[in-house]
Design a protein around this motif. Structure first.
Motif, mmCIF file in Angstrom:
data_model
loop_
_atom_site.group_PDB
_atom_site.id
_atom_site.type_symbol
_atom_site.label_atom_id
_atom_site.label_comp_id
_atom_site.label_asym_id
_atom_site.label_seq_id
_atom_site.Cartn_x
_atom_site.Cartn_y
_atom_site.Cartn_z
ATOM 1 N N LEU A 141 65.607 46.332 69.970
ATOM 2 C CA LEU A 141 66.454 45.224 70.421
ATOM 3 C C LEU A 141 65.720 43.896 70.297
ATOM 4 O O LEU A 141 66.293 42.893 69.844
ATOM 5 N N HIS A 142 64.469 43.893 70.711
ATOM 6 C CA HIS A 142 63.657 42.676 70.612
ATOM 7 C C HIS A 142 63.570 42.204 69.159
ATOM 8 O O HIS A 142 63.714 41.010 68.861
ATOM 9 N N THR A 143 63.334 43.146 68.262
ATOM 10 C CA THR A 143 63.201 42.784 66.846
ATOM 11 C C THR A 143 64.526 42.287 66.279
ATOM 12 O O THR A 143 64.558 41.314 65.505
ATOM 13 N N LEU A 144 65.627 42.921 66.669
ATOM 14 C CA LEU A 144 66.942 42.446 66.219
ATOM 15 C C LEU A 144 67.211 41.021 66.700
ATOM 16 O O LEU A 144 67.800 40.220 65.970
ATOM 17 N N SER A 145 66.756 40.695 67.906
ATOM 18 C CA SER A 145 66.953 39.327 68.399
ATOM 19 C C SER A 145 66.148 38.331 67.579
ATOM 20 O O SER A 145 66.576 37.187 67.392
ATOM 21 N N LYS A 146 64.994 38.745 67.093
ATOM 22 C CA LYS A 146 64.159 37.863 66.271
ATOM 23 C C LYS A 146 64.718 37.722 64.863
ATOM 24 O O LYS A 146 64.615 36.651 64.249
ATOM 25 N N ILE A 147 65.301 38.776 64.335
ATOM 26 C CA ILE A 147 65.905 38.710 62.996
ATOM 27 C C ILE A 147 67.167 37.849 63.036
ATOM 28 O O ILE A 147 67.422 37.040 62.145
ATOM 29 N N GLY A 148 67.977 38.030 64.078
ATOM 30 C CA GLY A 148 69.146 37.174 64.283
ATOM 31 C C GLY A 148 70.314 37.427 63.345
ATOM 32 O O GLY A 148 71.170 36.552 63.174
ATOM 33 N N ASP A 149 70.375 38.608 62.766
ATOM 34 C CA ASP A 149 71.474 38.953 61.860
ATOM 35 C C ASP A 149 72.657 39.449 62.693
ATOM 36 O O ASP A 149 72.590 40.508 63.315
ATOM 37 N N ARG A 150 73.747 38.686 62.696
ATOM 38 C CA ARG A 150 74.869 39.005 63.572
ATOM 39 C C ARG A 150 75.628 40.264 63.172
ATOM 40 O O ARG A 150 76.490 40.729 63.929
ATOM 41 N N ARG A 151 75.292 40.828 62.041
ATOM 42 C CA ARG A 151 75.894 42.116 61.693
ATOM 43 C C ARG A 151 75.458 43.201 62.665
ATOM 44 O O ARG A 151 76.080 44.265 62.747
ATOM 45 N N ALA A 152 74.396 42.931 63.435
ATOM 46 C CA ALA A 152 73.920 43.906 64.413
ATOM 47 C C ALA A 152 74.703 43.847 65.722
ATOM 48 O O ALA A 152 74.540 44.732 66.568
ATOM 49 N N TRP A 153 75.538 42.839 65.908
ATOM 50 C CA TRP A 153 76.223 42.657 67.181
ATOM 51 C C TRP A 153 76.982 43.900 67.647
ATOM 52 O O TRP A 153 76.873 44.278 68.833
ATOM 53 N N PRO A 154 77.775 44.585 66.802
ATOM 54 C CA PRO A 154 78.518 45.749 67.301
ATOM 55 C C PRO A 154 77.638 46.850 67.884
ATOM 56 O O PRO A 154 78.117 47.679 68.660
ATOM 57 N N ALA A 155 76.374 46.853 67.520
ATOM 58 C CA ALA A 155 75.465 47.883 68.027
ATOM 59 C C ALA A 155 74.944 47.570 69.433
ATOM 60 O O ALA A 155 74.330 48.432 70.077
ATOM 61 N N ILE A 156 75.183 46.341 69.920
ATOM 62 C CA ILE A 156 74.727 45.973 71.254
ATOM 63 C C ILE A 156 75.801 46.406 72.242
ATOM 64 O O ILE A 156 76.687 45.641 72.624
ATOM 65 N N THR A 157 75.741 47.651 72.637
ATOM 66 C CA THR A 157 76.797 48.276 73.427
ATOM 67 C C THR A 157 76.648 47.975 74.913
ATOM 68 O O THR A 157 75.589 47.557 75.399
ATOM 69 N N LEU A 186 73.393 47.205 77.404
ATOM 70 C CA LEU A 186 73.380 46.032 78.291
ATOM 71 C C LEU A 186 73.233 46.425 79.755
ATOM 72 O O LEU A 186 72.818 45.606 80.579
ATOM 73 N N THR A 187 73.586 47.669 80.083
ATOM 74 C CA THR A 187 73.477 48.157 81.459
ATOM 75 C C THR A 187 72.484 49.309 81.553
ATOM 76 O O THR A 187 72.531 50.086 82.509
ATOM 77 N N ASP A 188 71.600 49.429 80.577
ATOM 78 C CA ASP A 188 70.630 50.520 80.555
ATOM 79 C C ASP A 188 69.868 50.574 81.888
ATOM 80 O O ASP A 188 69.464 49.535 82.423
ATOM 81 N N ARG A 219 66.724 44.124 79.640
ATOM 82 C CA ARG A 219 66.309 42.739 79.370
ATOM 83 C C ARG A 219 66.305 42.452 77.874
ATOM 84 O O ARG A 219 66.748 41.368 77.428
ATOM 85 N N SER A 220 65.819 43.390 77.089
ATOM 86 C CA SER A 220 65.811 43.202 75.631
ATOM 87 C C SER A 220 67.228 43.130 75.086
ATOM 88 O O SER A 220 67.518 42.345 74.174
ATOM 89 N N ALA A 221 68.120 43.939 75.654
ATOM 90 C CA ALA A 221 69.521 43.919 75.223
ATOM 91 C C ALA A 221 70.175 42.585 75.563
ATOM 92 O O ALA A 221 70.949 42.035 74.764
ATOM 93 N N TRP A 222 69.873 42.050 76.741
ATOM 94 C CA TRP A 222 70.444 40.748 77.123
ATOM 95 C C TRP A 222 69.998 39.656 76.160
ATOM 96 O O TRP A 222 70.807 38.844 75.717
ATOM 97 N N ARG A 223 68.702 39.652 75.847
ATOM 98 C CA ARG A 223 68.177 38.622 74.936
ATOM 99 C C ARG A 223 68.807 38.756 73.552
ATOM 100 O O ARG A 223 69.159 37.756 72.920
ATOM 101 N N ALA A 224 68.939 39.989 73.076
ATOM 102 C CA ALA A 224 69.543 40.193 71.756
ATOM 103 C C ALA A 224 71.015 39.796 71.767
ATOM 104 O O ALA A 224 71.515 39.173 70.822
ATOM 105 N N ALA A 225 71.701 40.145 72.831
ATOM 106 C CA ALA A 225 73.140 39.895 72.895
ATOM 107 C C ALA A 225 73.469 38.417 72.813
ATOM 108 O O ALA A 225 74.387 38.010 72.091
ATOM 109 N N VAL A 226 72.745 37.583 73.554
ATOM 110 C CA VAL A 226 73.080 36.154 73.561
ATOM 111 C C VAL A 226 72.739 35.486 72.238
ATOM 112 O O VAL A 226 73.298 34.430 71.909
ATOM 113 N N VAL A 227 71.858 36.100 71.455
ATOM 114 C CA VAL A 227 71.556 35.582 70.117
ATOM 115 C C VAL A 227 72.635 36.002 69.116
ATOM 116 O O VAL A 227 73.032 35.220 68.250
#
Length: 222
Positions: free
Chosen positions: A92-108, A112-114, A121-129
């Protein structure tokens, strides 16, 4: 004189990622990121899941960002289903750094409630990006439902994620300020304070919020 041929096999070069010395692992990740090779992606992702040193994990993430997102994003998305919590959080952290929005559907919602705070926390950071603008209100609702969760670091991360969504969070925060749970009220008030004054710092905002709740007020203005 005949010069020896350069070793172009990435698997041999990547053996340094398993070295017992963290400095060697760091230098190996730096070298791999400096000369990206698609054949290195799987090994980098696998190492992210088990690397014990934070600064080495950060270099592994950097190395992955140096590769084509068409190679890295699908592999990282696969990692989001891993049982190991570090595998999920680092992906998740790496996806947030890459910033490719094609990954958005995978942020379930499950991510987000893990139950593991680091994964969440990593999911929250990735999600808002990665979130598309039209889905920001829905994301804000999922995040706000976790107000009051965890200790200082987790609450601070959640507040920063909510604030990153902008004005859309305000109605939700104002509703949470009257929640029956005092921890939820405190966290909502602190987040609203931080939204108004980002320089205040979360520690100051949460202490102020605790005083407001103790006095029986919501802290809403106007």
């Amino acid at each position: 004189m005949t010069m020896p041929k350069e070793d172009t096999n990435p698997m041999r070069a990547l053996q340094g990622l398993e070295h017992g010395n963290s400095s060697v692992r760091l230098q190996t990740a730096l070298a791999v990121g400096s000369a990206p090779d698609p054949r290195s992606v799987d090994k980098l992702v696998e190492r992210c899941a088990i690397e014990p040193e934070f600064y080495v994990r950060e270099m592994l993430t950097w190395a992955l960002t140096r590769h084509s997102s068409s190679m890295t994003v699908p592999r990282l998305i696969d990692e989001l289903r891993a049982e190991r919590t570090q595998a999920r959080s680092q992906a998740l952290h790496t996806l947030s750094k890459i910033g490719d929005r094609r990954a958005w559907p995978a942020i379930t919602r499950a991510l987000l409630t893990d139950p593991d705070d680091e994964v969440a926390r990593s999911a929250w950071r990735a999600a808002v990006v990665l979130v598309p603008e039209e889905e920001e209100p829905g994301l804000a609702g999922v995040l706000a439902a976790q107000l009051g969760r965890g200790e200082h670091e987790t609450q601070s991360s959640l507040s920063r994620a909510l604030i990153a969504l902008g004005e859309a969070i305000m109605p939700i925060l104002h509703a949470a300020m009257t929640d029956p749970d005092p921890r939820v009220r405190q966290h909502a008030i602190a987040t609203e304070r931080l939204w108004r004054d980002p320089d205040a710092g979360f520690g100051f905002a949460i202490e102020e919020a605790k005083r407001v709740v103790a006095l029986g007020a919501t802290g809403q203005e106007g």
